[in-house]
Design a protein around this motif. Structure first.
Motif, PDB file in Angstrom:
ATOM      1  N   THR A 122       0.839  -1.210   0.000  1.00  6.63           N
ATOM      2  CA  THR A 122       0.000   0.000   0.000  1.00  6.63           C
ATOM      3  C   THR A 122       0.866   1.249   0.000  1.00  6.63           C
ATOM      4  N   SER A 123       1.896   1.242   0.867  1.00  8.17           N
ATOM      5  CA  SER A 123       2.731   2.437   0.957  1.00  8.17           C
ATOM      6  C   SER A 123       3.488   2.669  -0.352  1.00  8.17           C
ATOM      7  N   SER A 126       4.079   8.123   3.415  1.00  8.82           N
ATOM      8  CA  SER A 126       4.176   6.788   2.824  1.00  8.82           C
ATOM      9  C   SER A 126       5.505   6.119   3.177  1.00  8.82           C
ATOM     10  N   LEU A 127       6.587   6.916   3.288  1.00 10.13           N
ATOM     11  CA  LEU A 127       7.874   6.343   3.700  1.00 10.13           C
ATOM     12  C   LEU A 127       7.784   5.802   5.128  1.00 10.13           C
ATOM     13  N   MET A 128       7.043   6.537   5.985  1.00 11.11           N
ATOM     14  CA  MET A 128       6.888   6.089   7.360  1.00 11.11           C
ATOM     15  C   MET A 128       6.171   4.742   7.419  1.00 11.11           C
ATOM     16  N   ILE A 129       5.101   4.629   6.636  1.00  9.05           N
ATOM     17  CA  ILE A 129       4.357   3.356   6.611  1.00  9.05           C
ATOM     18  C   ILE A 129       5.250   2.239   6.068  1.00  9.05           C
ATOM     19  N   LEU A 130       6.026   2.585   5.044  1.00  9.91           N
ATOM     20  CA  LEU A 130       6.924   1.591   4.439  1.00  9.91           C
ATOM     21  C   LEU A 130       7.937   1.081   5.464  1.00  9.91           C
ATOM     22  N   ILE A 131       8.553   2.008   6.181  1.00 11.72           N
ATOM     23  CA  ILE A 131       9.543   1.624   7.198  1.00 11.72           C
ATOM     24  C   ILE A 131       8.915   0.727   8.261  1.00 11.72           C
ATOM     25  N   PHE A 161      -0.221   2.134  16.221  1.00  6.65           N
ATOM     26  CA  PHE A 161      -0.322   2.385  14.785  1.00  6.65           C
ATOM     27  C   PHE A 161      -1.698   2.936  14.421  1.00  6.65           C
ATOM     28  N   LEU A 162      -2.746   2.286  14.974  1.00 13.18           N
ATOM     29  CA  LEU A 162      -4.121   2.704  14.664  1.00 13.18           C
ATOM     30  C   LEU A 162      -4.405   4.115  15.180  1.00 13.18           C
ATOM     31  N   VAL A 163      -4.071   4.337  16.453  1.00 14.58           N
ATOM     32  CA  VAL A 163      -4.334   5.652  17.048  1.00 14.58           C
ATOM     33  C   VAL A 163      -3.549   6.733  16.299  1.00 14.58           C
ATOM     34  N   GLY A 164      -2.278   6.407  15.986  1.00 17.85           N
ATOM     35  CA  GLY A 164      -1.446   7.351  15.232  1.00 17.85           C
ATOM     36  C   GLY A 164      -2.095   7.697  13.899  1.00 17.85           C
ATOM     37  N   GLY A 165      -2.602   6.658  13.218  1.00 17.81           N
ATOM     38  CA  GLY A 165      -3.241   6.868  11.919  1.00 17.81           C
ATOM     39  C   GLY A 165      -4.457   7.760  12.024  1.00 17.81           C
ATOM     40  N   VAL A 166      -5.303   7.504  13.041  1.00 22.84           N
ATOM     41  CA  VAL A 166      -6.518   8.303  13.235  1.00 22.84           C
ATOM     42  C   VAL A 166      -6.141   9.765  13.504  1.00 22.84           C
TER      43      VAL A 166
END
Lengths: 227, 131
Positions: B9-10, B38-43, B67-72
């Motif tokens: 996805t990233s 996207s780089l953060m998600i990739l890492i 991860f979830l809370v950060g994303g929200v």
């Protein structure tokens, strides 16, 4: 004389011709109406400014103010295009400006012996509430029948609110030290069309207008004069 | 498995950002934000233990929640920023609409005064211009 109009082809013509007959210059701002408001307002002595997209009452009045300032008018009166304000009351609104006893005059439905049209009880309650929020200095806070000096218009134009302009601009005028006066001006029930404040949107209007006033309280009352 | 999907996805996001920027559909200054995200998600998808470590530091019992809370939170901030941007654009649009309306009214008036608002058509009949 600024006449903001939105879909008011049936009434705007008679309002404008009354204004012109009284010897004032009429500036009609047609807020991108779907009907032929602009054509109906094209009367000798009237300037029609047609907005390309609908901006709402705030944008329409702001356009009129800009135009009036550009053309160096000393006094500006705002009259609704739906015919509920009697143009014959214009001199009453202008008098305090001309003799220098006020900078901003509101035509009030609630002053003197109420003869003309009065809003329904629920709406009066809402208006009273907004009036309390403003320190009860003015009673008819949502009145769209108002007159102002060039200087007041300059001050208000620096950041004209688009959503609930009547109460918010009034509070701004009061807080910035302008002398605001309320004079009796009976209103006629609207001849055609519906008010932009219908009952279903009543509470939404009230909460948002209240919020707008509270926000206005947090803003510094010292504003730059920017045309 | 989930980390592979996340990584893919990233990468897709990164590709989309590059493509959109090249087509001038994304401004560079917004593009950097998206590239960073996207780089953060990739890492995180390549080294998932980083999430566990982060969860441990923050004292979270179940690390994926971080991860979830950060994303929200990131989504919330981005949406707020977009709303602000919309308000700024709306203000500019209102100003432009007002100026345009005033200018075209003044233009129509001055054309009428100089008598140039009528043009002669082929049939020789005077016709008012569109103004």
């Amino acid at each position: 004389m600024i006449v903001p109009s939105f879909n008011e082809a049936a009434t705007v013509g008679s309002v404008v011709s009354d204004v012109v007959h009284l010897g004032y210059d009429a500036i009609v701002v047609d807020d991108a109406s779907a009907d032929n408001t602009a054509e109906a307002a094209k009367i000798d002595g009237a300037t029609v400014i047609r907005l390309a997209t609908n901006l709402g009452i705030g944008g329409a009045v702001q356009t009129g103010l800009r135009y009036a300032l550009l053309l160096d008018y000393d006094y500006i009166v705002q009259v609704d295009g739906d015919g509920q304000h009697d143009p014959n009351a214009i001199p009453l609104l202008l008098a305090p400006l001309i003799d220098g006893t006020a900078d901003f005059v509101v035509g009030s439905r609630f002053m003197g012996t109420p003869q003309g049209y009065l809003p329904p009880p629920l709406r009066r309650l809402g208006i009273a509430w907004l009036s309390i929020l403003m320190g009860r200095r003015i009673r008819d806070v949502t009145s769209g029948f108002r007159a102002m000096s060039r200087q007041s218009a300059l001050m208000l134009l620096s950041d004209y609110p688009t959503d609930y302009p009547e109460p918010v601009t009034l509070l701004r005028a009061l807080r910035s030290g302008l002398v605001v006066k309320e004079v009796a001006a009976a209103m006629k029930p609207r001849l055609h069309g519906v008010s932009s404040i219908v009952l279903t949107r009543y509470f939404s209007y009230l909460t948002r207008a209240s919020l707008g006033l509270l926000v206005e309280y947090t803003v510094s009352s010292k504003r730059s004069l920017e045309p | 498995m989930i980390y592979r999907v996340l990584g893919l996805t990233s990468l897709l996001l990164l590709g989309a950002v590059v493509a959109l920027t090249r087509r001038r559909l994304l401004r560079e200054r917004h593009a950097t934000l998206w590239v960073g995200l996207s780089l953060m998600i990739l890492i995180l998808s390549v080294w998932p233990y980083l999430i566990n470590k982060l969860g441990y530091w923050l004292g979270v019992a179940y690390p994926p929640t971080v991860f979830l809370v950060g994303g929200v939170l990131v989504t919330l901030v981005l949406t707020l920023r977009l709303t602000v941007t919309v308000a700024v654009l709306e203000g500019k649009l209102i100003r432009l609409t007002e100026e345009q309306a005033i200018l075209s009214s003044l233009l129509a008036k001055s054309l009428a005064n100089t008598g140039t608002d009528s043009i002669v058509t082929e049939s020789g009949k005077a016709e008012s211009s569109a103004l």
